[in-house]
Design an enzyme around this catalytic site. Sequence first.
Site, PDB file in Angstrom:
ATOM      1  N   TYR A 136      31.851  25.201 -38.002  1.00 45.66           N
ATOM      2  CA  TYR A 136      30.583  25.880 -38.276  1.00 45.66           C
ATOM      3  C   TYR A 136      29.680  25.912 -37.051  1.00 45.66           C
ATOM      4  CZ  TYR A 136      30.872  26.479 -43.360  1.00 45.66           C
ATOM      5  OH  TYR A 136      31.191  26.893 -44.626  1.00 45.66           O
ATOM      6  N   LYS A 187      44.027  18.424 -42.017  1.00 43.41           N
ATOM      7  CA  LYS A 187      45.322  19.038 -41.722  1.00 43.41           C
ATOM      8  C   LYS A 187      45.860  18.378 -40.452  1.00 43.41           C
ATOM      9  CE  LYS A 187      47.271  22.432 -43.016  1.00 43.41           C
ATOM     10  NZ  LYS A 187      48.555  22.511 -43.802  1.00 43.41           N
ATOM     11  N   ASP A 220      45.584  21.225 -48.016  1.00 43.80           N
ATOM     12  CA  ASP A 220      46.208  22.204 -48.919  1.00 43.80           C
ATOM     13  C   ASP A 220      46.749  21.508 -50.174  1.00 43.80           C
ATOM     14  OD1 ASP A 220      48.083  20.959 -47.278  1.00 43.80           O
ATOM     15  OD2 ASP A 220      49.430  22.688 -47.172  1.00 43.80           O
ATOM     16  N   ASP A 244      33.717  22.992 -47.737  1.00 37.41           N
ATOM     17  CA  ASP A 244      33.120  24.201 -48.314  1.00 37.41           C
ATOM     18  C   ASP A 244      34.049  24.778 -49.378  1.00 37.41           C
ATOM     19  OD1 ASP A 244      31.349  26.452 -48.502  1.00 37.41           O
ATOM     20  OD2 ASP A 244      32.743  27.587 -47.234  1.00 37.41           O
ATOM     21  N   ASP A 248      33.987  24.180 -53.821  1.00 40.38           N
ATOM     22  CA  ASP A 248      33.818  25.329 -54.718  1.00 40.38           C
ATOM     23  C   ASP A 248      34.876  25.316 -55.814  1.00 40.38           C
ATOM     24  OD1 ASP A 248      31.606  26.500 -53.531  1.00 40.38           O
ATOM     25  OD2 ASP A 248      32.506  28.504 -53.458  1.00 40.38           O
TER      26      ASP A 248
HETATM   27  C1  IPM Z   1      27.627  26.408 -49.056  1.00 39.99           C
HETATM   28  C2  IPM Z   1      27.569  27.845 -48.643  1.00 39.99           C
HETATM   29  C3  IPM Z   1      27.156  27.937 -47.183  1.00 39.99           C
HETATM   30  C4  IPM Z   1      28.235  27.244 -46.365  1.00 39.99           C
HETATM   31  C5  IPM Z   1      26.898  29.355 -46.664  1.00 39.99           C
HETATM   32  C6  IPM Z   1      25.882  30.093 -47.515  1.00 39.99           C
HETATM   33  C7  IPM Z   1      26.471  29.346 -45.215  1.00 39.99           C
HETATM   34  O1  IPM Z   1      28.778  28.469 -48.890  1.00 39.99           O
HETATM   35  O2  IPM Z   1      26.583  25.716 -48.997  1.00 39.99           O
HETATM   36  O3  IPM Z   1      28.700  25.948 -49.449  1.00 39.99           O
HETATM   37  O4  IPM Z   1      29.261  27.858 -46.025  1.00 39.99           O
HETATM   38  O5  IPM Z   1      28.053  26.068 -46.044  1.00 39.99           O
HETATM   39 MG    MG Z   2      30.198  27.264 -49.935  1.00 41.70          MG
END
Ligand code: IPM
Ligand code: MG
Length: 350
Positions: A136, A187, A220, A244, A248
């Site tokens: 990032y 990884k 993975d 990230d 999710d």
């Molecule tokens: C998160 C989001 C952010 C990230 C984006 C909006 C920059 O997806 O907080 O997970 O990738 O960190």
């Molecule tokens: Mg995210």
Amino acid sequence: MATLLLLPGDGIGPEVCAEVRRVAAALTPDLEIQEAPYGGASYDAHGTPLLDEVRDQAIASDAVLMGAVGGPQWASAPRHLRPEAGLLNLRKAMDVFANLRPAYCFEALAGASSLKPELVSGLDIMFVRELVGGVYFGQPRGVEDLPDGQKRGFDTQVYTTSEIERVGRVAFEMARGRRNKVHSAEKSNVMESGLLWKQVITELHAREYPDVELEHILADNCAMQLVRAPKQFDVIVTDNLFGDILSDAAAMLTGSLGMLPSAAIGDPGKPGLYEPIHGSAPDIAGKGLANPLAAILSFEMALRWSLKQPEAADALLAAVKAALDNGARTRDLGGALTTREMGDAVLAEL
Ligand code: IPM
Ligand code: MG
């Protein structure tokens, strides 16, 4: 008096933050709440998603709670002025290197998961995602022209020993207060930085946390295990990009993105940054349909991790559980309550 800086931001952010304000007024009347522009809303008003003075105000507060940032109307803004850039800059400026993302299944919602209820009932995972390093922020990055007319896009994945150690410590400490197990996902079979990650975590564990159970897992395989048998996990520590993605996937196991809070913390004594993990949801913004529980639970995390009010946090968590047990449901949970009515349901339990 402790101060909480609210950054409502874009989309459903202002609606869900309004419910946090009402809960805070009832639960912690001594807390001073400040508010500042942020994200796309700040870009429209001030030409930047994060004003320098708002950044400084955040660093000077005891905790920062943001609603959501982003939306299609800012997609064509220059990258460094997009709402997301404001978020990344705030994380970096506050140096909140450990992102705590719980994937917790409320019993009343086990049926709302995309997995079978028996796979997720009782699920309680804590992600510790490294938040201010890795690909990032790594340099160099860019898009360059090649002599043959092609373009070449590149980013740099990079971690130092101390960056891995400090997030690793948060994960091991967290595990000691939970079920005492850490999975470290990388990884290392492909990436040099992944190999270093594994070595540093192995050494940190042997030196400072031999009492905690540690398992290394390839990222993975971790993704696969999360949807196969998610209850095997307690704490998962991983880098910024894998964190990230994996968080999710784990969030969706719990039934609704509208339920999950997050905390980003740095060194002790520095303010944390709290945010619901749902996005700005532009399709339902301004309609009073958003679920405010992720924002309310982000406030609960702020009470626990930054504002040092664990009793208030416990009371708030219990109120949210009770509201759900009594059938309070917004639309994302298959019900019909508005944002404000869900706030009312939590306030009634408080
Ligand atoms: C998160 C989001 C952010 C990230 C984006 C909006 C920059 O997806 O907080 O997970 O990738 O960190
Ligand atoms: Mg995210």
